[in-house]
Every structure is written in C-alpha cells, then in structure tokens.
Write a protein that holds these residues in place. Structure first.
Motif, PDB file in Angstrom:
ATOM      1  N   THR A 149      19.946  59.047  49.737  1.00 47.59           N
ATOM      2  CA  THR A 149      20.461  58.034  48.999  1.00 47.59           C
ATOM      3  C   THR A 149      21.678  58.861  47.794  1.00 47.59           C
ATOM      4  OG1 THR A 149      18.892  56.491  48.706  1.00 47.59           O
ATOM      5  CG2 THR A 149      20.399  56.498  46.911  1.00 47.59           C
ATOM      6  N   LEU A 150      21.062  60.148  47.512  1.00 43.80           N
ATOM      7  CA  LEU A 150      22.146  60.790  46.438  1.00 43.80           C
ATOM      8  C   LEU A 150      23.103  61.484  47.287  1.00 43.80           C
ATOM      9  CD1 LEU A 150      19.512  62.390  44.143  1.00 43.80           C
ATOM     10  CD2 LEU A 150      20.891  60.303  43.747  1.00 43.80           C
ATOM     11  N   ALA A 151      22.915  61.631  48.705  1.00 41.34           N
ATOM     12  CA  ALA A 151      23.832  62.337  49.277  1.00 41.34           C
ATOM     13  C   ALA A 151      25.247  61.605  49.489  1.00 41.34           C
ATOM     14  CB  ALA A 151      23.387  62.699  50.523  1.00 41.34           C
ATOM     15  N   GLN A 152      24.841  60.086  49.614  1.00 36.76           N
ATOM     16  CA  GLN A 152      25.731  59.238  50.020  1.00 36.76           C
ATOM     17  C   GLN A 152      26.211  58.567  48.698  1.00 36.76           C
ATOM     18  OE1 GLN A 152      24.563  56.311  52.907  1.00 36.76           O
ATOM     19  NE2 GLN A 152      22.724  57.851  53.565  1.00 36.76           N
ATOM     20  N   LEU A 153      25.803  58.815  47.614  1.00 33.83           N
ATOM     21  CA  LEU A 153      26.269  58.397  46.283  1.00 33.83           C
ATOM     22  C   LEU A 153      27.936  58.206  46.056  1.00 33.83           C
ATOM     23  CD1 LEU A 153      24.593  56.735  44.086  1.00 33.83           C
ATOM     24  CD2 LEU A 153      24.926  58.742  42.691  1.00 33.83           C
ATOM     25  N   PRO A 154      28.420  57.078  45.659  1.00 35.79           N
ATOM     26  CA  PRO A 154      29.964  57.178  45.598  1.00 35.79           C
ATOM     27  C   PRO A 154      30.163  58.043  44.202  1.00 35.79           C
ATOM     28  CG  PRO A 154      28.962  55.037  46.000  1.00 35.79           C
ATOM     29  CD  PRO A 154      27.965  55.931  45.757  1.00 35.79           C
ATOM     30  N   ALA A 155      31.384  58.553  44.190  1.00 37.97           N
ATOM     31  CA  ALA A 155      31.599  59.494  43.154  1.00 37.97           C
ATOM     32  C   ALA A 155      31.974  58.876  41.853  1.00 37.97           C
ATOM     33  CB  ALA A 155      32.887  60.314  43.453  1.00 37.97           C
ATOM     34  N   VAL A 156      32.351  57.459  41.988  1.00 38.13           N
ATOM     35  CA  VAL A 156      32.702  56.878  40.680  1.00 38.13           C
ATOM     36  C   VAL A 156      31.282  56.240  40.041  1.00 38.13           C
ATOM     37  CG1 VAL A 156      34.861  56.023  41.302  1.00 38.13           C
ATOM     38  CG2 VAL A 156      32.943  54.620  41.961  1.00 38.13           C
ATOM     39  N   TRP A 157      30.198  56.429  40.650  1.00 39.23           N
ATOM     40  CA  TRP A 157      28.736  56.132  40.206  1.00 39.23           C
ATOM     41  C   TRP A 157      28.169  57.239  39.543  1.00 39.23           C
ATOM     42  CZ3 TRP A 157      26.753  52.218  44.160  1.00 39.23           C
ATOM     43  CH2 TRP A 157      27.488  50.968  44.247  1.00 39.23           C
ATOM     44  N   LYS A 158      28.597  58.545  39.874  1.00 36.61           N
ATOM     45  CA  LYS A 158      27.713  59.909  39.372  1.00 36.61           C
ATOM     46  C   LYS A 158      27.545  59.730  37.848  1.00 36.61           C
ATOM     47  CE  LYS A 158      28.279  62.239  44.007  1.00 36.61           C
ATOM     48  NZ  LYS A 158      28.690  63.452  44.572  1.00 36.61           N
ATOM     49  N   SER A 159      28.590  59.602  37.287  1.00 37.02           N
ATOM     50  CA  SER A 159      28.478  59.549  35.856  1.00 37.02           C
ATOM     51  C   SER A 159      27.771  58.846  35.112  1.00 37.02           C
ATOM     52  CB  SER A 159      30.231  59.745  35.321  1.00 37.02           C
ATOM     53  OG  SER A 159      30.569  58.235  35.355  1.00 37.02           O
ATOM     54  N   CYS A 160      27.144  57.807  35.416  1.00 34.73           N
ATOM     55  CA  CYS A 160      26.248  56.797  34.901  1.00 34.73           C
ATOM     56  C   CYS A 160      24.919  56.609  35.752  1.00 34.73           C
ATOM     57  CB  CYS A 160      26.924  55.558  34.702  1.00 34.73           C
ATOM     58  SG  CYS A 160      27.850  54.767  36.512  1.00 34.73           S
ATOM     59  N   LEU A 161      24.431  57.722  36.541  1.00 35.37           N
ATOM     60  CA  LEU A 161      23.421  57.433  37.125  1.00 35.37           C
ATOM     61  C   LEU A 161      22.069  57.633  36.306  1.00 35.37           C
ATOM     62  CD1 LEU A 161      22.564  57.515  40.077  1.00 35.37           C
ATOM     63  CD2 LEU A 161      22.439  60.288  40.189  1.00 35.37           C
ATOM     64  N   ALA A 162      20.946  56.925  36.607  1.00 36.30           N
ATOM     65  CA  ALA A 162      19.621  56.899  36.043  1.00 36.30           C
ATOM     66  C   ALA A 162      18.852  57.008  37.329  1.00 36.30           C
ATOM     67  CB  ALA A 162      19.347  55.503  35.344  1.00 36.30           C
ATOM     68  N   LEU A 163      17.687  58.189  37.222  1.00 30.03           N
ATOM     69  CA  LEU A 163      16.621  58.222  38.410  1.00 30.03           C
ATOM     70  C   LEU A 163      15.562  57.629  37.933  1.00 30.03           C
ATOM     71  CD1 LEU A 163      17.981  61.749  39.604  1.00 30.03           C
ATOM     72  CD2 LEU A 163      18.889  59.790  40.479  1.00 30.03           C
ATOM     73  N   ILE A 164      14.915  56.895  38.919  1.00 27.89           N
ATOM     74  CA  ILE A 164      13.294  56.521  38.546  1.00 27.89           C
ATOM     75  C   ILE A 164      12.458  56.780  39.929  1.00 27.89           C
ATOM     76  CG2 ILE A 164      12.071  54.356  38.073  1.00 27.89           C
ATOM     77  CD1 ILE A 164      14.576  53.231  36.783  1.00 27.89           C
TER      78      ILE A 164
END
Length: 255
Positions: free
Chosen positions: A62-77
């Motif tokens: 999932t993290l390998a495919q994460l869009p760049a525009v979403w990386k700055s507001c990420l929360a991991l659970i």
C-alpha cells in the motif's frame, strides 16, 4: 463542507474512524483493494487526512503505491509497526495511532487501555475518537512514539506466541505461566532492538505490556494470525542471526 477523509482499508478498525469522522461532518472516501489510488487521488487531491488501516501484510504494498499528493497527510494504523516501516518508503513523519481497542464483527468496541496518537493529524484523529468515547492520549516526540509502538509489539507477539503453547487468556497467561511470558518477552526484546537499531528498556516495556494485560485480562492470547506472527519473527531472527531460543522451541514443538 469539511475536508474529506480518505480511509485505505475499511475493516473493523477503519470503520470505527469512519464513524467518528462522519459524526464530525467529514465526508468519507473509502479505498478498497479493487480501486486505483492514483486515479482516486486525482478526485480527492486535498483530504484532511489519509488513514492507512490495512493488515500488516498489505502495509508495504500500500505504501509503495501511495499517491504523492497524499503523503503529507498520512496516518498509519497498523499492528507490528515501527519507524523503519514508513522510512523505507521515504515517509519521514506520518501521524500514527497505536490502537488499543478491539472491534469484532457484531460486537461493540472493547477497550484494553487508552490509545496513543502521534503527529500532525493527532488532534483530528482524537476528535474522531472523542465522538465514540474511545479513550486516547497524545504523544509528542519520537522517543515516546517508539516506546508505544514497541510496547504494542511486545503485547501482540508475546501473547500470540505464548498462546500457541498454552492457549487461554492474557490474565491466565501471566498468572499461571510468568516464566514463559518472560522468556518469550526476552526474545521479542532482541527482535525489537534489531528492528529499531535502538537500545530499549526491557523492564519498562515488560511492565507496560503487563498493564495492558490487566486492562483486558479476558483477552484471548492466540488470534488467527499467531502462527504467521511466529513464522515472521523467526524469519527476522534468522536474517539477523538472533538466537531467540524460546521462539524456536515453540516452533519446533508445532512442527
């Protein structure tokens, strides 16, 4: 309208956060396995937070495919989460929740102990949990976050792996098999020090794990993932050249 919330992985835990954010008036956009995240991010380029709530095995894909525009507001659970898991994907400081509540299908939320929240989106995540009366607290620095993540790993690995040998609940485990708990925790400590590259306080972590045992003493030790957790722990130990004798003995007794 408030900013949208993206949730990748709408299982029981992801759905809890979705319910809380809906009560706050945020639109929810779930991302499921058959959806393309790059395409979806074009429609939702500026979410308030993107929550990754997939299972452990799906985290890195999932993290390998994460869009760049979403990386700055990420929360991991996730369970079994450590800083190296996000750093290998170039993610420097995501928000993180160490979840200490359980939700099973057809049952209400069961609290073990309050859940720590870290990062830029911690207050927003806390607001979601507030609507559901789920206890939590904020952590503010990397050292405290690391302690909380390792504490959860102690709890998961020790209880699950011990459960493969003796079954039962975490309350009975500590009351009846303290030597087994301490032996497994010793091996888990070696694994966690290797994975973090840090010197960790074993006594403090063991005590913090026991506080969680006491928070829900009827919690079953052995979940469905227990055999896979043991196998994954031994793979890490083999690669690192760690002895972990108790883990190997439990694995041998099951072969």
């Amino acid at each position: 309208m408030k900013q949208p919330i993206v949730i990748i992985g709408i299982g029981e835990i992801g759905a809890i956060f979705a319910r809380g954010f809906l009560r706050l008036g945020h639109p929810i956009y779930p991302i499921t396995r058959d959806m393309d995240m790059q395409t979806e991010s074009q429609s939702i380029p500026d979410p308030a937070v993107v929550i990754v709530a997939v299972g452990e095995a799906d985290l890195h894909p999932t993290l390998a495919q994460l869009p760049a525009v979403w990386k700055s507001c990420l929360a991991l659970i996730q369970n079994e989460l450590l800083p190296s898991d996000w750093q290998r994907h170039g993610l420097n400081d995501p928000s993180v929740v160490s979840v200490w509540f359980e939700k099973k299908r057809g049952q209400d939320v069961k609290i073990v102990v309050p859940s720590p929240l870290y990062g830029a989106n911690a207050a927003l995540l806390a607001a979601s949990l507030n609507t559901l009366d789920i206890p939590h607290y904020l952590v503010h620095d990397h050292d405290q976050l690391l302690f909380e993540l390792v504490r959860k790993n102690y709890y998961i690995l020790v209880s699950n792996i011990a459960g493969l040998r003796v079954g039962g609940t975490v309350g009975a485990l500590w009351a009846q098999h303290p030597e087994l708990v301490q032996a497994i925790a010793h091996d888990v400590h070696a694994l966690q020090q290797h994975l973090t590259g840090k010197t960790l306080d074993h006594a403090e972590l063991l005590q913090a794990m026991l506080v969680a045992f006491a928070g829900d003493p009827e919690h079953q030790c052995m979940g469905r993932s227990a055999p896979a957790r043991l196998q994954r722990a031994l793979q890490i130990a083999d690669a690192a050249g760690l002895a972990v004798p108790t883990l190997r003995d439990i694995a041998a007794s099951r072969s």
